[in-house]
Motif scaffolding. Sequence first.
Motif, PDB file in Angstrom:
ATOM      1  N   LEU A 139      13.614  13.860  79.298  1.00 31.83           N
ATOM      2  CA  LEU A 139      13.828  15.235  79.746  1.00 31.83           C
ATOM      3  C   LEU A 139      15.251  15.701  79.457  1.00 31.83           C
ATOM      4  O   LEU A 139      15.478  16.845  79.045  1.00 31.83           O
ATOM      5  CB  LEU A 139      13.522  15.359  81.241  1.00 31.83           C
ATOM      6  CG  LEU A 139      12.050  15.194  81.647  1.00 31.83           C
ATOM      7  CD1 LEU A 139      11.909  15.224  83.162  1.00 31.83           C
ATOM      8  CD2 LEU A 139      11.199  16.289  81.013  1.00 31.83           C
ATOM      9  N   VAL A 140      16.213  14.811  79.679  1.00 31.41           N
ATOM     10  CA  VAL A 140      17.611  15.146  79.384  1.00 31.41           C
ATOM     11  C   VAL A 140      17.792  15.400  77.888  1.00 31.41           C
ATOM     12  O   VAL A 140      18.472  16.345  77.476  1.00 31.41           O
ATOM     13  CB  VAL A 140      18.550  14.021  79.862  1.00 31.41           C
ATOM     14  CG1 VAL A 140      19.969  14.255  79.331  1.00 31.41           C
ATOM     15  CG2 VAL A 140      18.567  13.950  81.376  1.00 31.41           C
TER      16      VAL A 140
ATOM     17  N   GLY B  32      16.143  18.732  77.030  1.00 33.80           N
ATOM     18  CA  GLY B  32      16.960  19.816  77.562  1.00 33.80           C
ATOM     19  C   GLY B  32      18.214  20.036  76.737  1.00 33.80           C
ATOM     20  O   GLY B  32      18.597  21.181  76.451  1.00 33.80           O
ATOM     21  N   THR B  33      18.852  18.938  76.336  1.00 36.01           N
ATOM     22  CA  THR B  33      20.060  19.031  75.513  1.00 36.01           C
ATOM     23  C   THR B  33      19.745  19.628  74.151  1.00 36.01           C
ATOM     24  O   THR B  33      20.484  20.481  73.637  1.00 36.01           O
ATOM     25  CB  THR B  33      20.692  17.639  75.331  1.00 36.01           C
ATOM     26  OG1 THR B  33      20.983  17.076  76.615  1.00 36.01           O
ATOM     27  CG2 THR B  33      21.970  17.729  74.515  1.00 36.01           C
TER      28      THR B  33
ATOM     29  N   LEU C   7      19.106  23.341  74.547  1.00 36.08           N
ATOM     30  CA  LEU C   7      20.362  24.037  74.827  1.00 36.08           C
ATOM     31  C   LEU C   7      21.186  24.205  73.557  1.00 36.08           C
ATOM     32  O   LEU C   7      21.739  25.283  73.294  1.00 36.08           O
ATOM     33  CB  LEU C   7      21.163  23.260  75.874  1.00 36.08           C
ATOM     34  CG  LEU C   7      22.537  23.849  76.251  1.00 36.08           C
ATOM     35  CD1 LEU C   7      22.367  25.251  76.836  1.00 36.08           C
ATOM     36  CD2 LEU C   7      23.254  22.935  77.237  1.00 36.08           C
TER      37      LEU C   7
ATOM     38  N   SER D  65      16.311  33.612  76.861  1.00 36.51           N
ATOM     39  CA  SER D  65      16.154  32.704  75.724  1.00 36.51           C
ATOM     40  C   SER D  65      16.038  33.439  74.396  1.00 36.51           C
ATOM     41  O   SER D  65      15.024  34.079  74.114  1.00 36.51           O
ATOM     42  CB  SER D  65      14.911  31.823  75.928  1.00 36.51           C
ATOM     43  OG  SER D  65      14.667  31.038  74.787  1.00 36.51           O
TER      44      SER D  65
END
Length: 332
Positions: A13-14, A17-18, A21, A181
């Motif tokens: 998930l990290v 997400g990164t 982003l 977004s």
Amino acid sequence: MKKLPIKNILLLLVFLGTFLLIAELSIRITYGVRLVYEVDNELYWKLKPNQIGHPDFGLPTASINSDGFRGKEITPPHNCNILVLGDSYSFGWGVLDNETYPSLLDAFMGSSTEVINAAIPGYGLFQENILFKRIYPNLNPDVVILLLNKHDLVRTPFTNESAKEKYLLHITLRKKIGRYSELSKFVSQKINRAFGTRLGIDSLNYVSEYQDFKTLWANQQHYIEEMTAILAKDNKKLYLILYPPKINNQTASAEFYNTITNSVGSNIVFIDDLDNANLTAEEAHISATDWHPSALAHQLIATRIYQEFQRANFTFNGKTCKPTSYPHPQSS
């Protein structure tokens, strides 16, 4: 089946997400922010006031004032006010704020006259009619200009209320997602172009099926008649620009011109000779794949309007609106 450890799921998930982003920041840095639209029950959509953004990825940014129109703030009173209606052609899709024909005309006319660019991308004639009736009483323009192209006639309102509600809900959801977004807008555009689908503002196909121009005009002529009737009560006229020039499609455009010019009253001043400038397709359009008017075409349109004003001695509704600044475009 063996379950993934919680730690691995969190790491995944990290990572996602990164990645998202970084992708979001990359698009914002590369292209900037895209224009935001608001839902309107009658107009279907309108531009959000007080924003700066590009209408499409890779295009110049546009400044939207506190009234939701492109350009500088409306600052009455002026001696004369000119209202411009239309779709993305008049809005100035693909050109800078000061390159649109309303902005150029504003510069030609000088400080005593204000030109208001109320054109909204994607609008059809029915939406231009609604917007005109909504803003005319307060703005009270001395002159109204409408650039009409064949796309305006194939954009028609929903006749089914449930379909309209579904459409407005779709726009609302996209607005909420797109507010935060730019990545979602970018992906949507790529899918649209790759597969011919519509995930954007006109995705639910409010556009009518293709018909011949005579049929299309017969079904929508009353919108022009309503506008000219309102103007006639105040002894005002509508300047109707027929676009695009015939270089785009000689047969279709000729039918387009002839159908409209042969079926309207005397309360309209036509500007239907833009093709006489003999612009090539490369000169007239912003790119080989986008037929919106180029900066050069906007100059031509502004000059032709100015010349028509000059023929009227810059007098509208008994009011003289002579320019106060120089230089002016060459007259013919």
